[in-house]
Design a protein around this motif. Sequence first.
Motif, mmCIF file in Angstrom:
data_model
loop_
_atom_site.group_PDB
_atom_site.id
_atom_site.type_symbol
_atom_site.label_atom_id
_atom_site.label_comp_id
_atom_site.label_asym_id
_atom_site.label_seq_id
_atom_site.Cartn_x
_atom_site.Cartn_y
_atom_site.Cartn_z
ATOM 1 N N ASP B 254 7.052 5.760 -7.272
ATOM 2 C CA ASP B 254 7.054 4.586 -8.154
ATOM 3 C C ASP B 254 8.316 3.752 -7.903
ATOM 4 O O ASP B 254 8.269 2.517 -7.905
ATOM 5 N N GLU B 287 -0.800 18.566 -13.650
ATOM 6 C CA GLU B 287 -0.754 17.147 -13.377
ATOM 7 C C GLU B 287 0.670 16.609 -13.510
ATOM 8 O O GLU B 287 1.379 16.952 -14.454
ATOM 9 N N ALA B 291 2.859 7.465 -11.442
ATOM 10 C CA ALA B 291 1.825 6.427 -11.552
ATOM 11 C C ALA B 291 1.144 6.190 -10.210
ATOM 12 O O ALA B 291 -0.080 6.102 -10.120
ATOM 13 N N LEU B 292 1.938 6.102 -9.143
ATOM 14 C CA LEU B 292 1.368 5.799 -7.816
ATOM 15 C C LEU B 292 0.468 6.914 -7.310
ATOM 16 O O LEU B 292 -0.467 6.665 -6.554
ATOM 17 N N ARG B 294 -1.702 8.385 -8.887
ATOM 18 C CA ARG B 294 -3.048 8.077 -9.355
ATOM 19 C C ARG B 294 -3.538 6.711 -8.886
ATOM 20 O O ARG B 294 -4.655 6.572 -8.411
ATOM 21 N N ALA B 295 -2.673 5.710 -9.020
ATOM 22 C CA ALA B 295 -3.135 4.332 -8.794
ATOM 23 C C ALA B 295 -3.051 3.913 -7.330
ATOM 24 O O ALA B 295 -3.782 3.018 -6.898
ATOM 25 N N GLY B 296 -2.181 4.541 -6.558
ATOM 26 C CA GLY B 296 -2.012 4.149 -5.162
ATOM 27 C C GLY B 296 -1.245 2.849 -5.022
ATOM 28 O O GLY B 296 -0.907 2.182 -6.007
ATOM 29 N N ASP B 297 -0.982 2.509 -3.781
ATOM 30 C CA ASP B 297 -0.267 1.264 -3.472
ATOM 31 C C ASP B 297 -1.157 0.079 -3.839
ATOM 32 O O ASP B 297 -2.371 0.206 -3.947
#
Lengths: 303, 303
Positions: B254, B287, B291-292, B294-297
């Motif tokens: 992140d 888990e 954030a990244l 899960r969400a990716g770039d």
Amino acid sequence: MTVLPAEVSIREVCLRDGLQLEDPLPTAAKLELLAAIVATGVREIEATAFVSPTKVPALADAAELSEHLRAFDTVEFSALVASPNGARRALAAGFGSIEYVVSAADAHSRANVGRSTTEATEAIADIVAIAHDAGAAVEVIIATAWDCPFDGPTNPQRSVDIAAAATELGADRIAIADTIGTATPVRVTELVDRVRPVIADLPLGAHFHNTRGAGLACAYAAVAAGVTRLDASVGGLGGCPFAPGATGNIATEDLVYLLRDCGVRTGVDLPATIAAAAVAQRLVGHELPSALLRAGDRLTSTA
Amino acid sequence: MTVLPAEVSIREVCLRDGLQLEDPLPTAAKLELLAAIVATGVREIEATAFVSPTKVPALADAAELSEHLRAFDTVEFSALVASPNGARRALAAGFGSIEYVVSAADAHSRANVGRSTTEATEAIADIVAIAHDAGAAVEVIIATAWDCPFDGPTNPQRSVDIAAAATELGADRIAIADTIGTATPVRVTELVDRVRPVIADLPLGAHFHNTRGAGLACAYAAVAAGVTRLDASVGGLGGCPFAPGATGNIATEDLVYLLRDCGVRTGVDLPATIAAAAVAQRLVGHELPSALLRAGDRLTSTA
């Protein structure tokens, strides 16, 4: 040196952006959540949206919900709309303030409302006429202001052009929205610096998602650049149900914590906001991404 | 106008701060994680701590792990210590760089190492002598620099005094640490502005936890105030196991995302960091708050 505004207005969007992708909650449950939110002291609440009930079943009770809002007279309620027809429905339901969304990215605009950015911008004139005739205010929210899920980076000039057009066409407020949670502080500062000069003295707001962890950093950068209105959602509700764990709007309680600690007044009570986040989490039935909901306030004194 | 440094050094602390409260991982698993971290291009890794193995069983294999580090010659490894004896053990294990922690809050200092802040500060002289005799560098990390879990807010002058003393006593680097994840951007800026003048030209680092959601906002404020070294942990590993869901260190991926997007070089590869976070998540078996991960770039171009 960074100079922050003395006060920032928070608009609570839990009932609209927060719930719109959740399984539909009964209206009675929304009213329970609304009561908890009103108890936080927040003065603006986006209560629902007047959009297609088949596309957004979670907000299909917009008219029914609206009938209950008069009981809360300390709050300014608003509704989101995507078309002149939606604006008429919101006004008929009694709203004195509406948000009209224009996507700065063409691909997102077409996917979202079946119109180009230019067409959606032109419709501002109709929306403003309809609202002002009814004595209501219009905020134009510029969606995908930084990035589009289909087009990638949005040319900042597109957001600037919409902001200028909205100002020219009579909008009462402007907001820039990080629809997919990709913004970062420097790009926030740059866009705020470009939008402010073209909107005369209209209030400028910002709307961030915490999808990539930078939501509060963006909110801080926006406030440091002169934004005085921020959207937030108790619990950080608003994640996409198809991306489990991906966070949604910035959490109101996390934002209130940060702003309070930075000496910025919000008028929003932190313990009450954490309590409202707990209500939201119980009603939607899954864990919300809020940090404060788990960690709580810091020890602010030893007295 | 905010001017950011062209480059920021990230120190990966996943193997120490990230793992220290987890169930102990086998050394072989740590080496798998280490290989994934080295592949990110990060140039500094805090590999372990030489502290009480009964108090921190997760790092009891410090000496054994150290034997394997020579294989990774692109990286500067360091170890955290809390006493002169720990420093001797780290140096004997081959470390060329050590972090020595001094808690700015007395209550935390006594709870953590059984000594007052003054006593822990005085020990800097011994630590520096021991390290410099061995040709090693010493960073003094000022813990609870903003808040203490027992004492509440830390008087900033206490952190300033430790920083000045550490500089006087020969430390090679200084860092300020938000041990319990309560800092916010304005307080970060204020402390950085006060510490920098008393540390001559020593490099200044900062260490943030994301416990209250403001970790990246603090990192951004620190960098904007002139901090050029940041600690981070892949996956955001480092949460307290007794507060499920409470996030730990700021997630390296992140941070890399935010800094890259702000035009600040880190030398750390984002996809490789997300991959390392996935390795960390698999190895600890729960888990992680990244954030990244899960969400990716974001989509950075449509080319």
